[in-house]
Design a protein around this motif. Structure first.
Motif, short mmCIF file in Angstrom:
data_model
loop_
_atom_site.label_atom_id
_atom_site.label_comp_id
_atom_site.label_asym_id
_atom_site.label_seq_id
_atom_site.Cartn_x
_atom_site.Cartn_y
_atom_site.Cartn_z
N GLY A 42 0.61 -1.39 0.03
CA GLY A 42 0.22 0.02 0.24
C GLY A 42 0.52 1.29 -0.22
O GLY A 42 1.92 1.34 -0.27
N ASN A 43 0.74 2.17 0.32
CA ASN A 43 1.07 3.70 0.40
C ASN A 43 1.73 3.61 0.99
O ASN A 43 3.12 4.10 0.91
N ASP A 44 2.64 3.10 2.53
CA ASP A 44 3.51 2.91 3.41
C ASP A 44 4.13 2.66 2.38
O ASP A 44 5.78 2.72 2.82
N THR A 45 4.40 1.20 2.11
CA THR A 45 5.15 0.57 1.56
C THR A 45 6.36 1.25 0.49
O THR A 45 7.31 0.76 0.05
N ARG A 46 4.52 1.69 -0.25
CA ARG A 46 5.42 2.24 -1.50
C ARG A 46 6.06 3.95 -1.53
O ARG A 46 7.28 4.79 -1.29
N LYS A 47 5.79 4.58 -0.31
CA LYS A 47 6.18 5.70 0.56
C LYS A 47 7.81 5.28 0.69
O LYS A 47 8.96 6.24 0.91
#
Length: 368
Positions: A35-40
Motif C-alpha cells: 500500500g501507500n506506506d510501502t511505496r512511500k
C-alpha cells in the motif's frame, strides 16, 4: 548495574506516539499489502541511499536471494556460476547464493577489519567466478573502491549485503546501498534501522533489475493474475513500512551516537588481553556491533555477565563448520574465520545507552 546487550523495547519506546498515529492511519486505510506506506518507504529509502530504485521485500535473506534470481532472469548469471563471499559472514548470506542455484566460494576476511580481504579476492577469481557478494560486517564498509575496480576489470557483478550497515558512508558521498550493482538490506528488529518484525529491501540503480525483482517478490506477476516469472511471496509488510518511515529520519543521529560510544570504547578500554576493532574514525562504520577479540573470550563473557553486562558472540560457528553447509566446503580450511569464531565477543552498543553505562562496561573490561 544491569545492562542488556540490546534494549529493543527502549529503542522503540522513543517512537511510541508516532507509531500509534502511523498504525491508526494504516488500519483506517483498508489497504494492507503493498500500500501507500510501502511505496512511500521505498521512495524515501531510495533517496536516503542515493539510488534510483528500492524494492521492499520480506527480509534481508530474500533481498539477496531475489537479487541473484533477478540476475539469472536477466541472463547476467547462469546456474552453477561461482560467487565469492566472506568465510566469516552470517549463514543467510551464503544460503541466498545456494538457493539461487549458484556456488559459494569462501574467501577469508582481513584480520583487523573482519571484512572481505581484497587481496585474497584477487587470488580466488577463476573463469567460473561471476560475482562477489560482500558483507559490510558489523557495520563497517568493506574496501568498495578496490572491490569495484576488481569487478570492473574482471567483468564481475558486485553485490553487497548491507544488512548491518544502514547509513555507512564511503567518504562524504555514497552510502552503503549505492556502492555496488545491487544491495540487500535487512530491517530485522536489531538492525540500526529495524522494524518490529521481519523486513528487507533491495536497492539498485539498475532499472531492469528493479523491474524484475519487483515482479519476483510478488509471485512473478507483471499485473494481477499475469505471471511472467516463477516468483515468490516476499513483500515488505505494510505495518513494517509504516514503522520504518517513523524511524528513518532518526537513523543518522542514532548512527552518530553509536560512533560516539565506539570512540569512547576505543580510547578508554585498556587491557592487554583485548584486541579492539580497527576503524579510521570516518563515517564508513555505523557500529551495528562493537566486536572485540580475546583468547579469554569465554571467561570474559562469564565475568561480564556476573557484573550484569550482556554480550553476544557473532558468530560462534563459521559457515563451513555448519552441518547444513559442510558438503559445500569439503577439504577446505578457513583458519581466520575459525579463529574469529573462537575469540570474538560483541559488547553492548546502542543509541539509547547512557554515558554511565558505557563507563561501567569500560571499567569492567579494564579490570578483567
Amino acid at each position: 548495574m544491569k545492562i542488556p546487550f540490546l534494549d529493543l523495547k527502549g529503542l522503540n519506546d522513543r517512537f511510541e506516539t508516532k507509531y500509534n498515529l502511523a498504525l491508526n492511519d494504516f488500519f483506517n486505510s483498508g489497504y494492507y499489502i503493498l500500500g501507500n506506506d510501502t511505496r512511500k518507504f521505498e521512495k524515501e529509502f531510495a533517496e536516503y541511499c542515493g539510488v534510483k530504485y528500492c524494492i521492499g521485500v520480506g527480509n534481508g535473506y530474500d533481498a539477496l536471494y531475489l537479487i541473484f534470481k533477478g540476475y539469472l532472469e536477466l541472463g547476467k548469471l547462469s546456474k552453477g556460476d561461482e560467487i565469492l563471499v566472506s568465510s566469516n559472514t552470517y549463514i543467510a548470506t551464503i544460503l541466498a547464493i545456494i538457493n539461487a542455484d549458484l556456488i559459494p566460494v569462501l574467501v577469508e576476511p582481513d584480520n583487523e577489519t573482519y571484512n572481505l580481504d581484497s587481496s585474497k579476492v584477487k587470488e580466488s577469481i577463476t573463469t567460473k567466478t561471476k560475482g562477489i557478494l560482500v558483507t559490510h560486517l558489523y557495520g563497517q564498509l568493506a574496501d568498495m573502491n578496490l572491490l569495484s575496480s576488481i569487478c570492473d576489470d574482471k567483468g564481475l557483478l558486485l553485490i553487497s549485503d548491507s544488512a548491518q550497515a544502514h547509513g555507512a558512508k564511503n567518504g562524504k558521498s555514497k552510502k552503503s546501498g549505492n556502492l555496488a550493482d545491487a544491495s540487500g538490506f535487512s530491517f530485522y528488529p536489531t538492525k540500526n534501522l529495524g522494524g518490529v518484525g521481519d523486513g528487507g529491501a533491495i536497492v539498485t540503480n539498475d532499472m531492469n533489475l528493479s523491474n524484475i525483482v519487483s515482479q519476483l517478490r510478488n509471485y512473478g506477476a507483471k499485473s494481477k493474475y499475469v505471471n511472467d516469472f516463477i516468483g515468490v511471496n516476499s513483500r515488505l509488510d505494510e505495518i513494517q513500512a509504516a514503522i520504518l518511515l517513523q524511524k528513518l529520519p532518526q537513523l543518522d543521529n542514532d548512527n552518530e551516537r553509536r560512533r560516539t560510544i565506539a570512540k569512547r570504547y576505543l580510547s578508554l578500554i585498556n587491557n592487554d588481553k583485548i584486541v579492539l576493532p580497527k576503524w579510521d574514525g570516518s563515517d564508513n562504520h555505523v557500529f551495528h556491533l562493537f566486536v572485540i577479540r580475546t583468547k579469554f573470550r569465554d571467561q570474559l563473557q562469564v565475568y561480564l555477565s556476573e557484573k550484569g553486562i550482556g554480550t553476544l558472540i557473532h558468530y560462534p560457528i563459521p559457515p563451513h563448520k555448519q552441518k547444513a553447509l559442510k558438503s559445500f566446503f569439503v577439504g577446505k580450511d578457513y583458519p581466520i574465520a575459525e579463529e574469529h569464531s573462537n575469540t570474538l565477543l560483541s559488547l553492548p552498543i546502542s543509541p539509547i545507552m547512557t554515558n554511565d553505562q558505557v563507563d561501567y562496561i569500560i571499567s569492567a573490561i579494564n579490570t578483567f
